[in-house]
Design an enzyme around this catalytic site. Structure first.
Site, short mmCIF file in Angstrom:
data_model
loop_
_atom_site.label_atom_id
_atom_site.label_comp_id
_atom_site.label_asym_id
_atom_site.label_seq_id
_atom_site.Cartn_x
_atom_site.Cartn_y
_atom_site.Cartn_z
N ASP A 46 0.82 -1.21 0.00
CA ASP A 46 0.00 0.00 0.00
C ASP A 46 0.86 1.26 0.00
O ASP A 46 0.66 2.18 -0.81
CB ASP A 46 -0.92 -0.04 1.23
CG ASP A 46 -1.84 1.15 1.37
OD1 ASP A 46 -1.34 2.30 1.39
OD2 ASP A 46 -3.05 0.96 1.50
N LEU B 8 -5.73 1.85 0.60
CA LEU B 8 -5.70 1.01 -0.59
C LEU B 8 -5.84 -0.45 -0.19
O LEU B 8 -6.57 -1.22 -0.82
CB LEU B 8 -4.40 1.23 -1.37
CG LEU B 8 -4.07 2.68 -1.74
CD1 LEU B 8 -2.82 2.72 -2.60
CD2 LEU B 8 -5.24 3.34 -2.45
N ASP B 9 -5.13 -0.85 0.86
CA ASP B 9 -5.23 -2.22 1.36
C ASP B 9 -6.64 -2.52 1.87
O ASP B 9 -7.28 -3.48 1.43
CB ASP B 9 -4.24 -2.42 2.51
CG ASP B 9 -2.89 -2.96 2.04
OD1 ASP B 9 -2.84 -3.63 1.00
OD2 ASP B 9 -1.89 -2.70 2.73
N HIS B 10 -7.09 -1.72 2.81
CA HIS B 10 -8.38 -2.01 3.43
C HIS B 10 -9.53 -1.86 2.43
O HIS B 10 -10.44 -2.70 2.39
CB HIS B 10 -8.59 -1.11 4.64
CG HIS B 10 -7.74 -1.49 5.82
ND1 HIS B 10 -8.12 -2.41 6.76
CD2 HIS B 10 -6.50 -1.06 6.20
CE1 HIS B 10 -7.18 -2.55 7.67
NE2 HIS B 10 -6.18 -1.73 7.35
#
Length: 373
Positions: A246, A273-275
């Protein structure tokens, strides 16, 4: 009827920062990870895993015990693009901070679906009875499968014993799933993985393009299975095969520059971005299960962090004030083999959603490689 509680979402999107293990906070970034000034700008490095740190230091001609200060000095004497490409060639992680530019990354890429005769029995939870094979690491993929576990799925995460993993990270994302290790260099372990994949309803894979194909796990080899593929930089173009996280995608897609203060780059207030990609994947799987039930087609879906970044950068949004935020109402406690976990509750809100996971994380790699039923 669904509802969105912004406080619950904000807390869940920072779950790794909210987690306490017997009162201890996690270290989310190692000293050799971060922004560094170069001769012509900035780079962002990622060296949280020991093997990534070792590769970064070796690529730059530094001893394996070099300090963060020594790393910073060497980087200050080089150009950003040079550092980026030197690191990439060595299997290390460093990305030049650049401004936003248009890309062709899609939020979701739909491939030709497979045909399936599998159907699920009616159940109260949307993923009850669903077998999910979790071949992901770090945050985005594990958040997706953690969410599916909350919704009733039997989630089994597979890791290689050859790759290190942060047990603190697993304590955050391991809720509602089991975890085992298989060495794909061993024929017996590879046979087990292939059997698990063949009998799964869903496979979620978080490796670079083609990495699992040689093991017989390409989407076309699993015709009745919903297959989700996830990576950092997309599925086409010169960066498709690169490693990424991320923080690095934020640096390479323009977010770090846009969120900077004019003197140095910045970051989003969460690893969004990850979550965000994780919850998109969970939603895509649920839609895929619905379509398989209705039409007999097994979806093939692709996601990438760069696609989520592009969507964030190009979607119009009204500016909002950054009000002070207290996560305390959205934190709960769960016992686990790691100790007492104080953690973010799920942000999902609809009538009938479980109040929490059926169980906390087991110890990483400690479960048997079998389905529950």
């Amino acid at each position: 009827m669904g509802r969105i509680d912004e406080g619950a979402v904000a807390t869940a999107f920072t779950s790794e920062r909210q987690l306490r293990i017997d009162g201890r906070a996690l270290t989310t970034f190692a000293p050799h990870s971060g922004f560094w000034r170069t001769l012509d700008g900035w780079v962002r490095t990622h060296a949280n895993y020991p093997h990534h740190r070792a590769r970064l230091l070796a690529a730059l001609g530094l001893p394996k015990d070099a300090s963060a200060e020594q790393l910073g000095k060497v980087l200050s004497e080089r150009n950003s693009a040079e550092v980026q490409e030197t690191a990439y060639a060595a299997g290390a992680l460093a990305v030049a901070v650049t401004g936003p530019a248009p890309t062709d990354h899609q939020l979701i890429e739909y491939l030709e679906p497979g045909a399936s005769t599998r159907r699920l029995a009616p159940a109260e939870l949307p993923a009850a009875g669903v077998r999910v094979l979790d071949l992901t690491r770090v945050i985005a993929g594990p958040v997706a499968t953690r969410t599916l576990g909350l919704l009733g799925a039997d989630v089994l995460r597979i890791d290689s014993p050859r790759l290190p993993e942060s047990e603190d990270a697993h304590a955050d994302t391991g809720f509602g799933k089991r975890s085992t290790r298989l060495d794909l260099a061993e024929p017996a372990d590879l046979d087990v993985l292939r059997e698990l994949a063949a009998t799964a309803d869903v496979v979620v894979a978080g490796y670079r393009p083609g990495a699992l194909d040689r093991f017989g796990l390409a989407p076309e080899a699993l015709p009745g299975t919903i297959v989700v593929q996830l990576n950092a930089w997309g599925w086409h173009g010169p960066w498709a095969g690169r490693r990424g996280f991320d923080s690095l995608v934020q640096a390479g897609c323009g977010i770090a520059e846009l969120t900077g203060d004019g003197t140095q780059p910045g970051v989003l207030p969460a690893q969004a971005l990850d979550h965000g990609t994780g919850y998109l994947i969970a939603a895509g799987v649920l839609r895929g299960l619905t379509e398989r039930q209705r039409t007999g087609q097994a979806a093939r879906l692709r996601y990438c962090l760069a696609g989520t970044a592009q969507w964030l950068l190009t979607t119009p949004a009204e500016p909002t004030a950054q009000a002070p935020f207290d996560p305390t109402p959205y934190l709960v406690e769960t016992p686990s083999p790691y100790g007492l976990l104080r953690h973010a509750r799920s942000p999902l809100g609809y009538q009938g959603v479980p109040g929490g996971w059926q169980h906390g994380p087991s110890r990483w790699g400690s479960d048997e490689p079998i389905w529950r039923a």
